[in-house]
Scaffold this active site. Structure first.
Site, PDB file in Angstrom:
ATOM      1  N   TYR A 161       0.844  -1.204   0.000  1.00 53.95           N
ATOM      2  CA  TYR A 161       0.000   0.000   0.000  1.00 53.95           C
ATOM      3  C   TYR A 161       0.881   1.257   0.000  1.00 53.95           C
ATOM      4  O   TYR A 161       0.682   2.175  -0.809  1.00 53.95           O
ATOM      5  CB  TYR A 161      -0.921  -0.012   1.229  1.00 53.95           C
ATOM      6  CG  TYR A 161      -1.868   1.161   1.300  1.00 53.95           C
ATOM      7  CD1 TYR A 161      -3.050   1.170   0.558  1.00 53.95           C
ATOM      8  CD2 TYR A 161      -1.594   2.265   2.103  1.00 53.95           C
ATOM      9  CE1 TYR A 161      -3.922   2.246   0.612  1.00 53.95           C
ATOM     10  CE2 TYR A 161      -2.457   3.342   2.165  1.00 53.95           C
ATOM     11  CZ  TYR A 161      -3.626   3.335   1.425  1.00 53.95           C
ATOM     12  OH  TYR A 161      -4.483   4.408   1.485  1.00 53.95           O
ATOM     13  N   LYS A 165       1.173   4.051  -3.013  1.00 57.38           N
ATOM     14  CA  LYS A 165       0.807   5.465  -2.846  1.00 57.38           C
ATOM     15  C   LYS A 165       2.003   6.382  -3.098  1.00 57.38           C
ATOM     16  O   LYS A 165       1.839   7.489  -3.628  1.00 57.38           O
ATOM     17  CB  LYS A 165       0.215   5.690  -1.449  1.00 57.38           C
ATOM     18  CG  LYS A 165      -1.125   4.960  -1.210  1.00 57.38           C
ATOM     19  CD  LYS A 165      -2.205   5.381  -2.209  1.00 57.38           C
ATOM     20  CE  LYS A 165      -3.560   4.765  -1.877  1.00 57.38           C
ATOM     21  NZ  LYS A 165      -4.610   5.167  -2.822  1.00 57.38           N
TER      22      LYS A 165
HETATM   23  P1  NAD Z   1     -13.258   2.351   0.838  1.00 61.64           P
HETATM   24  O1  NAD Z   1     -12.829   0.911   0.939  1.00 61.64           O
HETATM   25  O2  NAD Z   1     -14.440   2.776   1.627  1.00 61.64           O
HETATM   26  O3  NAD Z   1     -13.478   2.742  -0.656  1.00 61.64           O
HETATM   27  C1  NAD Z   1     -12.669   2.258  -1.690  1.00 61.64           C
HETATM   28  C2  NAD Z   1     -13.541   2.131  -2.900  1.00 61.64           C
HETATM   29  O4  NAD Z   1     -12.761   1.623  -3.983  1.00 61.64           O
HETATM   30  C3  NAD Z   1     -14.696   1.161  -2.687  1.00 61.64           C
HETATM   31  O5  NAD Z   1     -15.870   1.733  -3.210  1.00 61.64           O
HETATM   32  C4  NAD Z   1     -14.273  -0.049  -3.485  1.00 61.64           C
HETATM   33  O6  NAD Z   1     -15.361  -0.793  -3.964  1.00 61.64           O
HETATM   34  C5  NAD Z   1     -13.516   0.639  -4.610  1.00 61.64           C
HETATM   35  N1  NAD Z   1     -12.678  -0.297  -5.350  1.00 61.64           N
HETATM   36  C6  NAD Z   1     -11.697  -1.107  -4.893  1.00 61.64           C
HETATM   37  N2  NAD Z   1     -11.218  -1.866  -5.888  1.00 61.64           N
HETATM   38  C7  NAD Z   1     -11.913  -1.514  -7.010  1.00 61.64           C
HETATM   39  C8  NAD Z   1     -11.879  -1.947  -8.352  1.00 61.64           C
HETATM   40  N3  NAD Z   1     -11.051  -2.905  -8.767  1.00 61.64           N
HETATM   41  N4  NAD Z   1     -12.725  -1.365  -9.240  1.00 61.64           N
HETATM   42  C9  NAD Z   1     -13.590  -0.410  -8.849  1.00 61.64           C
HETATM   43  N5  NAD Z   1     -13.670   0.037  -7.586  1.00 61.64           N
HETATM   44  C10 NAD Z   1     -12.834  -0.522  -6.675  1.00 61.64           C
HETATM   45  O7  NAD Z   1     -11.977   3.233   1.212  1.00 61.64           O
HETATM   46  P2  NAD Z   1     -11.797   4.820   1.331  1.00 61.64           P
HETATM   47  O8  NAD Z   1     -11.262   5.103   2.671  1.00 61.64           O
HETATM   48  O9  NAD Z   1     -13.003   5.536   0.880  1.00 61.64           O
HETATM   49  O10 NAD Z   1     -10.595   5.029   0.304  1.00 61.64           O
HETATM   50  C11 NAD Z   1     -10.707   5.772  -0.889  1.00 61.64           C
HETATM   51  C12 NAD Z   1      -9.315   6.139  -1.370  1.00 61.64           C
HETATM   52  O11 NAD Z   1      -8.688   6.993  -0.427  1.00 61.64           O
HETATM   53  C13 NAD Z   1      -8.384   4.926  -1.539  1.00 61.64           C
HETATM   54  O12 NAD Z   1      -7.573   5.108  -2.672  1.00 61.64           O
HETATM   55  C14 NAD Z   1      -7.544   4.977  -0.272  1.00 61.64           C
HETATM   56  O13 NAD Z   1      -6.291   4.346  -0.430  1.00 61.64           O
HETATM   57  C15 NAD Z   1      -7.424   6.467  -0.072  1.00 61.64           C
HETATM   58  N6  NAD Z   1      -7.098   6.841   1.318  1.00 61.64           N
HETATM   59  C16 NAD Z   1      -7.965   6.574   2.328  1.00 61.64           C
HETATM   60  C17 NAD Z   1      -7.586   6.926   3.622  1.00 61.64           C
HETATM   61  C18 NAD Z   1      -8.475   6.669   4.803  1.00 61.64           C
HETATM   62  O14 NAD Z   1      -7.999   6.807   5.932  1.00 61.64           O
HETATM   63  N7  NAD Z   1      -9.741   6.312   4.607  1.00 61.64           N
HETATM   64  C19 NAD Z   1      -6.366   7.540   3.864  1.00 61.64           C
HETATM   65  C20 NAD Z   1      -5.526   7.782   2.802  1.00 61.64           C
HETATM   66  C21 NAD Z   1      -5.901   7.437   1.523  1.00 61.64           C
END
Ligand code: NAD
Length: 257
Positions: A161, A165
């Site tokens: 991960y 990133k």
């Molecule tokens: P989440 O798991 O709630 O959402 C991720 C989404 O991506 C989901 O809707 C999932 O179905 C979709 N997804 C995954 N694989 C997929 C694929 N092959 N095709 C289509 N859709 C797909 O997580 P989140 O927290 O909302 O994360 C969203 C983004 O933000 C991610 O890239 C994550 O790495 C990044 N992020 C999140 C955080 C946090 O703390 N929540 C922090 C830093 C970065």
């Protein structure tokens, strides 16, 4: 200049990957509330239909499309359907991502590839699909990549991960440099710990309590804490910004991780 006008997205078409939950869901709703026609792309269509209905009930316009970002044909079909319904996509929120944990010493090739293929390979090819269409339509556009503070600093147990990133942050700069001549801006947001489905179980446990304590603002973020960064990078308010990384983490990286 009034803020409402500066950040207005009327007439724009925004495609949000991973819009079925968490941050993507919030991003889609915020873009729609500020005037964009929003295309919701993720694998779980039923959840997208429900979100599209909620956006419509609030007076917005949204289209739900089943799409797996790791399948290039699926991505191309989603852009095609989006264009047929709303016209060319001019904003891409490259949000889909996965974050499984695991010790690096025992990590198998499949687990590694799964993370890299979703978080980095797919982010590139979705951005490329968007950019090729923006170039053909001569619209320019804004691409916002969802990176992470774990692309800057690291913790244990998330090697693929963190690598994905970090790669996405560098990819953001590389694409920004190549595509600026087409008026396509490419920027990234690096969130800290934001409570969503991706991390709910982890943050609810003892490790979560320690992380909260270490955060300079002594709290996790909420999805709405990213609204400002999203609108800045997606709208014309950020029209001279490209290759930027906006960190939204309550000061987490300042404190070390
Ligand atoms: P989440 O798991 O709630 O959402 C991720 C989404 O991506 C989901 O809707 C999932 O179905 C979709 N997804 C995954 N694989 C997929 C694929 N092959 N095709 C289509 N859709 C797909 O997580 P989140 O927290 O909302 O994360 C969203 C983004 O933000 C991610 O890239 C994550 O790495 C990044 N992020 C999140 C955080 C946090 O703390 N929540 C922090 C830093 C970065």
């Amino acid at each position: 200049m009034r803020a409402q006008k500066l950040f207005d997205l009327s007439g724009k078409v925004a495609l949000v990957t991973g819009a079925s939950s968490g941050l993507g869901r919030r991003f889609a709703a915020v873009l729609a509330a500020n005037g964009a026609k929003v295309v919701l792309a993720a694998r779980r269509k039923a959840r997208l239909e429900e979100l599209a209905a909620a956006i419509a009930a609030d007076g917005g316009q949204a289209l739900a499309l089943a799409c797996d970002v790791t399948e290039r044909e699926s991505v191309a079909a989603a852009f095609q359907a989006a264009e047929a319904r709303f016209g060319p996509v001019t904003i891409l929120i490259n949000n889909a991502g996965i974050a499984p944990g695991g010790a690096a010493l025992e990590m198998g090739q499949e687990a590694w590839r799964q993370v890299l293929s979703t978080n980095l390979d797919a982010a590139f090819f979705v951005a490329q699909e968007a950019a090729q269409r923006m170039v053909r339509a001569e619209t320019g556009g804004a691409i916002v990549n969802l990176a992470s503070v774990l692309g800057l600093a690291v913790i244990k147990g998330v090697a693929p991960y963190a690598a994905s990133k970090a790669g996405l942050i560098q990819l953001t700069k590389a694409l920004a440099l190549e595509w600026a001549r087409y008026s396509i801006r490419v920027n990234a947001i690096a969130p800290g710990w934001i409570e969503t489905e991706i991390n709910a179980d982890f943050l609810a446990g003892p490790a979560g309590a320690a992380i909260r304590q270490q955060n300079p603002m002594r709290r996790f973020g909420k999805a709405e804490d990213l609204d400002g960064a999203l609108l800045l990078l997606a709208s014309d308010a950020g029209r001279y910004m490209t290759g930027s990384l906006v960190t939204v983490d309550g000061g987490q990286v300042l404190a070390g991780s």
